[in-house]
Design a protein around this motif. Structure first.
Motif, PDB file in Angstrom:
ATOM      1  N   VAL A 133      37.561  16.977 -26.935  1.00  0.00           N
ATOM      2  CA  VAL A 133      37.730  18.304 -27.526  1.00  0.00           C
ATOM      3  C   VAL A 133      39.208  18.663 -27.637  1.00  0.00           C
ATOM      4  CG1 VAL A 133      37.334  20.774 -27.163  1.00  0.00           C
ATOM      5  CG2 VAL A 133      35.458  19.150 -26.865  1.00  0.00           C
ATOM      6  N   ARG A 134      39.984  18.338 -26.619  1.00  0.00           N
ATOM      7  CA  ARG A 134      41.424  18.609 -26.691  1.00  0.00           C
ATOM      8  C   ARG A 134      42.054  17.864 -27.870  1.00  0.00           C
ATOM      9  NH1 ARG A 134      45.304  15.538 -25.152  1.00  0.00           N
ATOM     10  NH2 ARG A 134      43.944  14.287 -23.785  1.00  0.00           N
ATOM     11  N   GLY A 135      41.674  16.607 -28.052  1.00  0.00           N
ATOM     12  CA  GLY A 135      42.202  15.835 -29.173  1.00  0.00           C
ATOM     13  C   GLY A 135      41.792  16.404 -30.512  1.00  0.00           C
ATOM     14  N   PHE A 136      40.570  16.907 -30.597  1.00  0.00           N
ATOM     15  CA  PHE A 136      40.087  17.501 -31.848  1.00  0.00           C
ATOM     16  C   PHE A 136      40.855  18.783 -32.163  1.00  0.00           C
ATOM     17  CE2 PHE A 136      36.584  19.759 -34.275  1.00  0.00           C
ATOM     18  CZ  PHE A 136      36.728  18.990 -35.426  1.00  0.00           C
ATOM     19  N   ILE A 137      41.126  19.579 -31.145  1.00  0.00           N
ATOM     20  CA  ILE A 137      41.914  20.805 -31.338  1.00  0.00           C
ATOM     21  C   ILE A 137      43.303  20.464 -31.862  1.00  0.00           C
ATOM     22  CG2 ILE A 137      43.044  22.722 -30.143  1.00  0.00           C
ATOM     23  CD1 ILE A 137      40.595  22.816 -28.273  1.00  0.00           C
ATOM     24  N   GLU A 138      43.938  19.475 -31.265  1.00  0.00           N
ATOM     25  CA  GLU A 138      45.282  19.080 -31.693  1.00  0.00           C
ATOM     26  C   GLU A 138      45.269  18.514 -33.107  1.00  0.00           C
ATOM     27  OE1 GLU A 138      46.352  16.393 -28.615  1.00  0.00           O
ATOM     28  OE2 GLU A 138      46.891  17.987 -27.181  1.00  0.00           O
ATOM     29  N   HIS A 139      44.189  17.800 -33.452  1.00  0.00           N
ATOM     30  CA  HIS A 139      44.043  17.276 -34.815  1.00  0.00           C
ATOM     31  C   HIS A 139      43.916  18.408 -35.833  1.00  0.00           C
ATOM     32  CE1 HIS A 139      42.301  15.226 -38.288  1.00  0.00           C
ATOM     33  NE2 HIS A 139      41.240  16.008 -38.170  1.00  0.00           N
ATOM     34  N   MET A 140      43.104  19.405 -35.526  1.00  0.00           N
ATOM     35  CA  MET A 140      42.863  20.511 -36.464  1.00  0.00           C
ATOM     36  C   MET A 140      44.070  21.419 -36.616  1.00  0.00           C
ATOM     37  SD  MET A 140      38.936  21.773 -35.845  1.00  0.00           S
ATOM     38  CE  MET A 140      39.116  22.079 -34.091  1.00  0.00           C
ATOM     39  N   PHE A 189      35.302  23.406 -20.255  1.00  0.00           N
ATOM     40  CA  PHE A 189      36.029  24.547 -19.693  1.00  0.00           C
ATOM     41  C   PHE A 189      36.994  24.025 -18.622  1.00  0.00           C
ATOM     42  CE2 PHE A 189      32.449  26.681 -21.640  1.00  0.00           C
ATOM     43  CZ  PHE A 189      33.047  27.804 -22.197  1.00  0.00           C
ATOM     44  N   THR A 190      38.010  23.312 -19.113  1.00  0.00           N
ATOM     45  CA  THR A 190      38.991  22.676 -18.230  1.00  0.00           C
ATOM     46  C   THR A 190      40.389  23.188 -18.555  1.00  0.00           C
ATOM     47  OG1 THR A 190      39.394  20.856 -19.781  1.00  0.00           O
ATOM     48  CG2 THR A 190      37.565  20.582 -18.210  1.00  0.00           C
ATOM     49  N   GLU A 191      41.321  22.877 -17.674  1.00  0.00           N
ATOM     50  CA  GLU A 191      42.710  23.274 -17.904  1.00  0.00           C
ATOM     51  C   GLU A 191      43.275  22.619 -19.160  1.00  0.00           C
ATOM     52  OE1 GLU A 191      44.975  25.417 -16.524  1.00  0.00           O
ATOM     53  OE2 GLU A 191      43.209  26.254 -15.545  1.00  0.00           O
ATOM     54  N   ASP A 192      42.888  21.367 -19.418  1.00  0.00           N
ATOM     55  CA  ASP A 192      43.399  20.658 -20.607  1.00  0.00           C
ATOM     56  C   ASP A 192      43.021  21.398 -21.887  1.00  0.00           C
ATOM     57  OD1 ASP A 192      44.657  18.697 -19.216  1.00  0.00           O
ATOM     58  OD2 ASP A 192      43.139  17.141 -19.542  1.00  0.00           O
ATOM     59  N   VAL A 193      41.754  21.783 -22.002  1.00  0.00           N
ATOM     60  CA  VAL A 193      41.295  22.480 -23.199  1.00  0.00           C
ATOM     61  C   VAL A 193      41.912  23.881 -23.253  1.00  0.00           C
ATOM     62  CG1 VAL A 193      39.280  23.443 -24.386  1.00  0.00           C
ATOM     63  CG2 VAL A 193      39.167  21.151 -23.368  1.00  0.00           C
ATOM     64  N   TYR A 194      41.968  24.545 -22.100  1.00  0.00           N
ATOM     65  CA  TYR A 194      42.560  25.889 -22.052  1.00  0.00           C
ATOM     66  C   TYR A 194      44.012  25.865 -22.521  1.00  0.00           C
ATOM     67  CZ  TYR A 194      44.596  30.117 -20.032  1.00  0.00           C
ATOM     68  OH  TYR A 194      45.280  31.294 -19.855  1.00  0.00           O
ATOM     69  N   LEU A 195      44.778  24.883 -22.057  1.00  0.00           N
ATOM     70  CA  LEU A 195      46.185  24.783 -22.451  1.00  0.00           C
ATOM     71  C   LEU A 195      46.334  24.426 -23.924  1.00  0.00           C
ATOM     72  CD1 LEU A 195      47.700  22.992 -19.322  1.00  0.00           C
ATOM     73  CD2 LEU A 195      48.059  25.366 -20.033  1.00  0.00           C
TER      74      LEU A 195
END
Length: 302
Positions: free
Chosen positions: A55-62, A92-98
């Motif tokens: 999910v973090r990678g997808f956010i950064e991609h978008m 719901f982790t720090e990685d996704v939150y950041l």
């Protein structure tokens, strides 16, 4: 569902939601999930259950191509579908939150607002319509879209029985269901004398047995079905392009919301308070209306 593809599983879950959510919401769920699954397959990553790193990678991609609001909407849809597929949410982790915090700081939080079509321009657009069956239908659509502060889906859903002529020569209508009224309580709306006159002309041309007011037209014949809501966008844009020798926005700046935005701005400049504007347009949150009114040419010092 063991032998289904990810796309089939998503569609299966969404089919179970039919009737509980608006059709546009379900289409949005599927489109958001498909975008995520496509991205995962390109990277040979398993899309579900959702995990933090993916999910973090997808956010950064978008982040490169999409607005903050679009990315948050997609994340919300993915988390909802993940739960419906029977998986625990591990995002719901720090990685996704950041990642979300970085996105929030990097992107402008304001949504791009469609340019409003105010009454003076609306009249020019109505006058510019061709004197054909399609043109006469579109004149009414533009006029009612403005008067009713209607969303696209609300406009195309209007039926003959929803409209009544008033004794003072104007028009009264009912919006039976909307984005903020999923249970169909309805809201009362009012139209101008201009809209009443255009409706009378249109009803003389449209067969009485066809109930949708804004019916589809093919080869000069009215069909017994409503136009799709996406066609409202095209009618507004084409109507704008037809206006010559008059100040107007670029057609790329307007959308199906532009009549609604312009009407709200005009109501403000005429002295109506935000409560009246919210009731007229069926808004449930003052903050939403406030975004519409930001660019109203309303000089409080005059």
């Amino acid at each position: 569902m063991r032998h289904m593809s990810h796309y089939e599983k998503i569609q299966h879950v969404i089919n179970q939601l039919n009737g509980a959510y608006a059709p546009n919401t379900l289409r949005s769920y599927y489109a958001d999930a498909k975008s995520f699954v496509d991205w995962c397959e390109q990277r040979k990553t398993k899309p579900f259950p959702l995990v933090s790193d993916t999910v973090r990678g997808f956010i950064e991609h978008m982040q490169l191509d999409y607005s903050y609001s679009t990315i948050r909407r997609r994340l919300s849809a993915l988390r909802r579908l993940n739960g419906l597929l029977g998986f625990e949410d591990q995002t719901f982790t720090e990685d996704v939150y950041l990642a979300i915090r970085k996105l929030k700081r990097a992107k402008c939080l304001e949504q791009r607002q469609a340019v409003g079509i105010n009454e003076d321009l609306l009249v020019k657009m109505i006058e510019a319509q061709p004197d054909t069956l399609v043109g006469k239908r579109n004149r009414l659509l533009l006029s009612l879209g403005y008067d009713f502060l209607a969303r696209r889906s609300e406009l195309v859903a209007i039926r003959n029985e929803d409209l009544t002529f008033t004794q003072d020569g104007a028009l009264k209508g009912i919006i039976r269901r909307s984005k903020t009224d999923q249970y169909g309580n309805g809201r009362l709306v009012f139209g101008s004398e201009r809209s009443a006159k255009l409706l009378r002309k249109w009803l003389k041309l449209k067969p009485k047995e066809i109930q949708p007011v804004f019916c589809a037209i093919n080869h000069g014949r009215c069909l017994d079905r409503a136009i799709c809501d996406r066609q409202v966008n095209e009618i507004i844009k084409q109507g704008l392009v037809r206006v010559k020798r008059y100040p107007r926005p670029n057609d790329l700046e307007v959308s199906g919301h532009s009549l609604r935005v312009g009407a709200a701005q005009d109501l403000l400049t005429k002295g109506h308070d935000i409560a009246a504007i919210m009731r007229a347009g069926g808004w449930s949150e003052p903050s939403t209306v406030s975004r519409y009114l930001r660019f109203a040419e309303h000089n409080i010092w005059k």
